[in-house]
Scaffold this motif. Structure first.
Motif, PDB file in Angstrom:
ATOM      1  N   ARG A   1      -9.842  -0.595   1.951  1.00 43.31           N
ATOM      2  CA  ARG A   1      -8.487  -0.359   2.846  1.00 43.31           C
ATOM      3  C   ARG A   1      -7.680   0.911   2.226  1.00 43.31           C
ATOM      4  N   GLN A   2      -6.770   1.198   2.967  1.00 42.40           N
ATOM      5  CA  GLN A   2      -5.937   2.288   2.797  1.00 42.40           C
ATOM      6  C   GLN A   2      -4.543   2.021   3.210  1.00 42.40           C
ATOM      7  N   PHE A   3      -3.569   2.429   2.365  1.00 44.82           N
ATOM      8  CA  PHE A   3      -2.257   2.268   2.800  1.00 44.82           C
ATOM      9  C   PHE A   3      -1.327   3.285   2.286  1.00 44.82           C
ATOM     10  N   PHE A   4      -0.248   3.386   2.844  1.00 43.43           N
ATOM     11  CA  PHE A   4       0.689   4.659   2.179  1.00 43.43           C
ATOM     12  C   PHE A   4       2.369   4.005   2.370  1.00 43.43           C
ATOM     13  N   THR A   5       3.346   4.698   1.678  1.00 40.06           N
ATOM     14  CA  THR A   5       4.342   4.641   1.597  1.00 40.06           C
ATOM     15  C   THR A   5       5.158   5.865   2.666  1.00 40.06           C
ATOM     16  N   ARG A   6       6.495   5.709   2.648  1.00 39.69           N
ATOM     17  CA  ARG A   6       7.063   6.882   3.408  1.00 39.69           C
ATOM     18  C   ARG A   6       7.257   8.171   2.899  1.00 39.69           C
ATOM     19  N   ALA A   7       6.746   8.136   1.547  1.00 39.43           N
ATOM     20  CA  ALA A   7       7.057   9.248   0.737  1.00 39.43           C
ATOM     21  C   ALA A   7       6.436  10.617   0.947  1.00 39.43           C
ATOM     22  N   TYR A   8       7.052  11.577   1.040  1.00 42.11           N
ATOM     23  CA  TYR A   8       6.473  12.781   1.519  1.00 42.11           C
ATOM     24  C   TYR A   8       6.388  13.775   0.291  1.00 42.11           C
ATOM     25  N   ASP A   9       4.863  14.484   0.218  1.00 39.56           N
ATOM     26  CA  ASP A   9       4.790  14.971  -0.907  1.00 39.56           C
ATOM     27  C   ASP A   9       5.512  16.309  -0.781  1.00 39.56           C
TER      28      ASP A   9
ATOM     29  N   SER B   1      13.629   2.816  -1.826  1.00 36.96           N
ATOM     30  CA  SER B   1      12.793   2.820  -0.635  1.00 36.96           C
ATOM     31  C   SER B   1      11.771   2.897  -0.846  1.00 36.96           C
ATOM     32  N   VAL B   2      11.168   3.582  -1.942  1.00 36.60           N
ATOM     33  CA  VAL B   2       9.814   3.580  -2.135  1.00 36.60           C
ATOM     34  C   VAL B   2       9.344   2.478  -2.690  1.00 36.60           C
ATOM     35  N   LEU B   3      10.035   1.685  -3.683  1.00 31.61           N
ATOM     36  CA  LEU B   3       9.681   0.249  -4.223  1.00 31.61           C
ATOM     37  C   LEU B   3       9.593  -0.726  -2.977  1.00 31.61           C
ATOM     38  N   GLY B   4      10.530  -0.626  -2.082  1.00 30.83           N
ATOM     39  CA  GLY B   4      10.490  -1.345  -0.889  1.00 30.83           C
ATOM     40  C   GLY B   4       9.173  -1.285  -0.053  1.00 30.83           C
ATOM     41  N   ASP B   5       8.684  -0.176   0.091  1.00 27.74           N
ATOM     42  CA  ASP B   5       7.397   0.138   0.930  1.00 27.74           C
ATOM     43  C   ASP B   5       6.193  -0.490  -0.024  1.00 27.74           C
ATOM     44  N   VAL B   6       6.222  -0.458  -1.158  1.00 32.21           N
ATOM     45  CA  VAL B   6       5.175  -0.897  -2.138  1.00 32.21           C
ATOM     46  C   VAL B   6       5.273  -2.340  -1.971  1.00 32.21           C
ATOM     47  N   LEU B   7       6.389  -2.951  -1.986  1.00 28.32           N
ATOM     48  CA  LEU B   7       6.397  -4.459  -1.906  1.00 28.32           C
ATOM     49  C   LEU B   7       5.831  -5.060  -0.518  1.00 28.32           C
TER      50      LEU B   7
ATOM     51  N   HIS C   1       3.440  11.157 -10.122  1.00 22.15           N
ATOM     52  CA  HIS C   1       2.634  10.204 -10.909  1.00 22.15           C
ATOM     53  C   HIS C   1       3.405   9.202 -11.659  1.00 22.15           C
ATOM     54  N   GLN C   2       4.340   9.651 -12.148  1.00 18.73           N
ATOM     55  CA  GLN C   2       5.320   8.610 -13.003  1.00 18.73           C
ATOM     56  C   GLN C   2       5.997   7.726 -12.166  1.00 18.73           C
ATOM     57  N   VAL C   3       6.508   8.211 -10.981  1.00 17.57           N
ATOM     58  CA  VAL C   3       7.118   7.312 -10.015  1.00 17.57           C
ATOM     59  C   VAL C   3       6.059   6.093  -9.763  1.00 17.57           C
ATOM     60  N   ALA C   4       4.921   6.575  -9.255  1.00 20.83           N
ATOM     61  CA  ALA C   4       3.930   5.598  -8.862  1.00 20.83           C
ATOM     62  C   ALA C   4       3.641   4.385  -9.910  1.00 20.83           C
ATOM     63  N   GLY C   5       3.469   4.892 -11.308  1.00 22.20           N
ATOM     64  CA  GLY C   5       3.544   4.029 -12.403  1.00 22.20           C
ATOM     65  C   GLY C   5       4.644   2.984 -12.380  1.00 22.20           C
ATOM     66  N   VAL C   6       5.900   3.632 -12.325  1.00 21.53           N
ATOM     67  CA  VAL C   6       7.052   2.860 -12.256  1.00 21.53           C
ATOM     68  C   VAL C   6       7.104   1.649 -11.249  1.00 21.53           C
ATOM     69  N   VAL C   7       6.961   2.215 -10.048  1.00 20.60           N
ATOM     70  CA  VAL C   7       7.158   1.218  -8.846  1.00 20.60           C
ATOM     71  C   VAL C   7       5.942   0.128  -8.919  1.00 20.60           C
ATOM     72  N   ALA C   8       4.737   0.671  -9.512  1.00 17.59           N
ATOM     73  CA  ALA C   8       3.746  -0.452  -9.519  1.00 17.59           C
ATOM     74  C   ALA C   8       4.109  -1.430 -10.372  1.00 17.59           C
ATOM     75  N   ARG C   9       4.727  -1.190 -11.463  1.00 15.34           N
ATOM     76  CA  ARG C   9       5.161  -2.357 -12.328  1.00 15.34           C
ATOM     77  C   ARG C   9       6.527  -3.120 -11.727  1.00 15.34           C
ATOM     78  N   GLN C  10       7.204  -2.302 -11.213  1.00 18.29           N
ATOM     79  CA  GLN C  10       8.298  -3.088 -10.703  1.00 18.29           C
ATOM     80  C   GLN C  10       8.086  -3.960  -9.512  1.00 18.29           C
TER      81      GLN C  10
ATOM     82  N   ALA D   1       8.993  -7.807  -9.529  1.00 18.47           N
ATOM     83  CA  ALA D   1       9.676  -8.495  -8.609  1.00 18.47           C
ATOM     84  C   ALA D   1       9.310  -9.460  -8.090  1.00 18.47           C
ATOM     85  N   LEU D   2       7.941  -9.982  -8.006  1.00 19.08           N
ATOM     86  CA  LEU D   2       7.405 -10.965  -7.501  1.00 19.08           C
ATOM     87  C   LEU D   2       6.979 -11.956  -8.352  1.00 19.08           C
ATOM     88  N   ARG D   3       7.294 -11.873  -9.788  1.00 17.94           N
ATOM     89  CA  ARG D   3       7.043 -12.752 -10.742  1.00 17.94           C
ATOM     90  C   ARG D   3       7.692 -14.189 -10.661  1.00 17.94           C
ATOM     91  N   ASP D   4       8.634 -14.185 -10.081  1.00 20.44           N
ATOM     92  CA  ASP D   4       9.545 -15.445  -9.859  1.00 20.44           C
ATOM     93  C   ASP D   4       9.570 -15.999  -8.291  1.00 20.44           C
TER      94      ASP D   4
END
Length: 823
Positions: A114-122, A140-146, A172-181, A185-188
């Motif tokens: 399947r396929q999803f996107f965030t609001r981020a414009y390239d 904003s980007v992290l909220g969309d990922v969550l 690319h760096q943003v994608a790596g950071v928000v994936a981990r964040q 964020a959902l750990r607890d």
């Protein structure tokens, strides 16, 4: 009910070939699709991969997870790739984003994800995460990922990137950071993903899990790598066609951490090791699916219908995604197929459209049609023309007709993320239904929901209603339904850069094209509104004999005598039946993807500027990738002539005052590669060649007359406002016929340039120096060399963006480059 996250069995067929992007005629998909669906049933295995762009997904892993392991897989791309280039057509920006979104969907139809996107414009290339986060607010980007993580509920997240500078591109760096964040964020929380991995393309030594995507899928008869590469090759706008090699193909992952930190630093034996993949209390359901897999008979798929009926009852409402796949598999095994077609593909407010829904019982068992509903947008009206319920005996087709009236205020079709202007570098989703946010596109205007009873089990099925017609050359064609106004009105060209001095400032011609979307004959009056103070243009009448007929008229507009530099607008409106229509529906349509509509304004932007042109009789142009530069030059008065393969091979090149090579033309025009020697001979004889940016094949092929190299990664200046220094202020490039100064570097879009030369022979003279903040100065953006009696220019400046965008300074500089050929 409209399904936002459900997966159809159609996703599991894995069709490949030229028609992969188009709508398929009704069918069950056969035993291959059924086997693929059964593989994804019975266990709860979900993987979410997160990257930044449409081509970032690790294709081998996506196909292996979905088709090999039977997991529910999704790829979340932060952007739709709007900032890149288009190797197949003229679309750039948001319209390129539509193409790349559809290319991802074409790949997903092959690999089963399947396929999803965030609001981020390239917004284009960024060199650091700090630069990227200046455009994209992190929250904003992290909220969309969550939001996507919570809706999809993966047990495993695979981050394509590390979130460190080694990722290169700041996005690319943003994608790596928000994936981990998002994972953290959902750990607890009461629920969260169990494992976090990072995919590895290059750092193979860090791999903790190696998976062979070269294994054969016995049903498809191809390896998962081959399936993945067929999907990868759908990224045609990015020149991503791949070989489908047989044999081993190792895919690598690095384990990052468990949700439960107490579980240590090792991930166990396998991707889902240590992950609970059982549905609570659904052991009998899993056993029934296992039995169905074991008993699937290619000749008698209906033999597993009783097992799947029992599985539906056992599953209940425990998991909506599983239930959708199971229901589709159940009716496919029973040989039940539904379909819905409309009698018009482009509709207008108030139009009455007939829809035919059908249920085909191609199996041997009894089927009862319990009801058919049509889902429509608010304000649309549905009238049933036939009774709904009836038995559908084996071998028969039950059809039901509906009359649908389009709402009187129905808006033109437009992707939900384009309905409002960008807010910075984010799409504005305000007012968008929550169920649509993050999806590739909104649901179609008409969807049918069918309730049937098969083998005593009631199921609900859904399918998009499409427009179907017969093409005498290729057969059946199916297209989405689009909504527009009674008349579509388009103005071309839609952007004119208009010199206000001398002959190039003469009158301009505009074509107004009006398309009748009403059924039957119609008449319209076209009203043109020029800028205040400009010559008034008379209204003109057009008549149409049939629906979808287009008529055009040409108008001539002259500059006012006292015109000054500025931005103005010419607007067209069509009057019909007491109403007004402006704007037009434009269809983005390529064979490998499904058609999508965008709305264009019926306006032309007029940018009046001071540009002096050298005296030229003929300028040759070899078109490059996504290249609109020749039209832009021609519009300001440059006498451009496209140079085709025959001319490159055999023609008299001395006819041209200059020959311009479009960006990446050495990759897209084989005749240019073959005829490069003739091109250099033309320069030696006194000609001028201007080569716009090329990629590595240009260097490895040795096509430049003197040594020239490109760095890896290539030198570029991504800050479109970066200061520019003239290295040789006396050069005619800065004086003839235009005096180029600081104002000419204002208003550039997205970047200064890319693929700058990194090292070069002393025969070249660098003329400009520029750099991004905090980086070393770059001098390879504009090189000029004497060759024999002529002049050779290589430039990485992004004229391919600036000229179509109407940047005055870019025109003035390019005019000066063309003047280098005048003796």
């Amino acid at each position: 009910m409209r399904r936002a996250l459900g997966t159809s069995i159609a996703l599991l067929i894995g069709a490949v070939g030229p028609g992969v992007g188009q709508f398929s005629p009704p069918g069950t998909g056969g035993v291959a699709a059924l086997a693929g669906a059964l593989k994804q049933l019975g266990a709860n295995k979900r993987v979410l991969m997160i990257g930044a762009h449409p081509d970032d997904e690790y294709s081998d892993l996506v196909a292996l997870f979905a088709r090999g392991m039977g997991a529910q897989v999704a790829y979340l791309s932060l952007t739709r790739g709007e900032g890149g280039q288009n190797l197949i057509g003229p679309e750039l920006g948001p319209e390129l984003g539509i193409i790349r979104s559809e290319e991802l969907l074409a790949a997903r139809r092959i690999d089963g994800a399947r396929q999803f996107f965030t609001r981020a414009y390239d917004f284009g290339y960024s060199k650091t995460i700090d630069e990227a986060l200046r455009f994209w607010p992190r929250d904003s980007v992290l909220g969309d990922v969550l939001d996507v993580v919570r809706r999809f509920r993966p047990q495993i997240i695979v981050s394509v990137f590390s979130g460190t500078p080694r990722d290169g591109h700041g996005q690319h760096q943003v994608a790596g950071v928000v994936a981990r964040q998002a994972f953290e964020a959902l750990r607890d929380s009461s629920w969260g993903p169990a494992k976090l991995y990072r995919s590895l393309y290059f750092d193979t030594a860090a791999a903790t899990l190696r998976l062979d995507a070269g294994l054969l899928d016995p049903v498809a008869g191809r390896s998962y790598h081959q399936i993945a590469m067929a999907g990868r090759s759908q990224h045609r706008s990015q020149d991503e066609g791949q070989l489908e090699r047989p044999g081993p193909s190792l895919a690598r992952l690095a384990f990052v951490e468990w949700r439960d930190a107490g579980r240590g630093t090792r991930d166990g034996d396998g991707l889902f090791a240590g992950v609970d993949t059982l549905f609570p209390g659904k052991g009998r359901y899993a056993a029934l699916i296992d039995s169905a897999r074991a008993q699937l008979n290619p000749v008698r798929p209906d033999a597993i219908v009783p097992l799947l009926a029992r599985a539906l009852r056992e599953l209940g409402e425990a998991d909506s995604g599983q239930r959708v796949i199971l229901a589709d598999a159940f009716v496919a095994a029973a040989g039940v197929v539904i379909d819905g077609v409309a009698d018009d593909g482009i509709v207008i407010p108030g139009e009455r459209v007939q829809v035919e829904a059908s249920v085909w019982n191609a199996g041997a068992g009894a089927v009862s049609l319990e009801g058919i509903e049509l889902g429509t947008p608010a304000g649309w009206k549905v009238e049933r023309l036939d009774p709904t319920t009836s038995p559908v005996t084996p071998g028969t087709l039950a059809t039901r007709r509906f009359a649908v009236t389009v709402a009187p205020d129905a808006p033109r079709s437009q992707a939900y993320f384009l309905q409002r202007p960008l807010v910075g570098a984010l799409y504005d989703w305000s007012g968008t239904p929550a169920a649509w946010r993050g999806l590739p596109f909104e649901p179609p205007p008409l969807q049918m929901t069918v309730r049937v009873t098969v083998a005593g089990q009631a199921v609900t099925l859904s399918r998009d209603v499409v427009y179907r017609y017969r093409d005498q050359r290729i057969g059946e064609v199916r297209r989405p339904l689009f909504v527009t106004r009674p008349l579509d009105v388009a103005v071309t060209p839609d952007l004119v850069v208009w010199p206000i001095d001398g002959a190039p400032g003469g009158p301009r011609h505009f074509t107004i094209t009006v398309t009748n979307r009403m059924r039957g004959p119609a008449g319209a009056r076209v009203v043109l509104t020029p800028p205040p103070g400009w010559t008034t243009l008379p209204a003109e009448s057009l008549t149409f004999e049939r629906e979808d007929e287009s008529r055009s008229l040409t108008v001539t507009l002259a500059l006012p005598a006292a015109a000054r530099p500025g931005v103005y607008q010419l607007k067209a409106t069509a009057l019909v039946g007491g109403g007004r229509s402006d704007g037009a529906l434009a269809i983005i349509d390529y064979a490998h993807i499904r058609p999508r509509a965008v709305t264009h304004a019926a306006t032309a932007e007029l940018r009046t500027v001071r540009i002096a042109l050298p005296t030229l009789s003929r300028v040759g142009y070899v078109r490059g990738a996504s290249d609109r530069v020749p039209e832009a030059l021609q519009a300001v008065g440059v006498p451009v002539e496209l140079v085709g393969p025959d001319t490159l091979a055999l023609g008299d090149l001395s006819r041209y005052d200059a020959i311009v090579i479009g960006s990446r033309a050495y990759e897209t025009e084989p005749a240019l590669v073959a005829g490069n020697g003739r091109l250099l001979d033309y320069v030696r004889a006194g000609g001028l060649v201007i080569v716009q940016y090329q990629q590595y094949p240009f260097v490895t092929g040795g096509f430049a007359p003197y040594r020239l190299s490109l760095a890896r990664p290539h030198d570029r200046v991504t800050d479109e406002t970066a200061a520019v220094t003239e290295l040789d202020p006396a050069s005619p490039v800065f004086h003839v016929p235009n005096a180029v100064g600081p104002d000419d570097w204002r208003g550039w879009v997205q970047e200064r340039g890319l693929y700058f030369a990194h090292d070069w022979d002393p025969a070249y003279t660098p003329l400009l120096e520029m750099h991004d903040p905090g980086e070393v100065p770059l001098q390879g953006g504009l090189l000029v060399a004497a060759l024999g009696k002529g002049t050779y220019v290589y430039t990485g400046l992004s004229f391919f963006r600036q000229l179509p965008a109407g940047v005055p300074g870019a025109y003035r500089l390019f005019a000066n480059l063309l003047a280098l050929g005048r003796k």
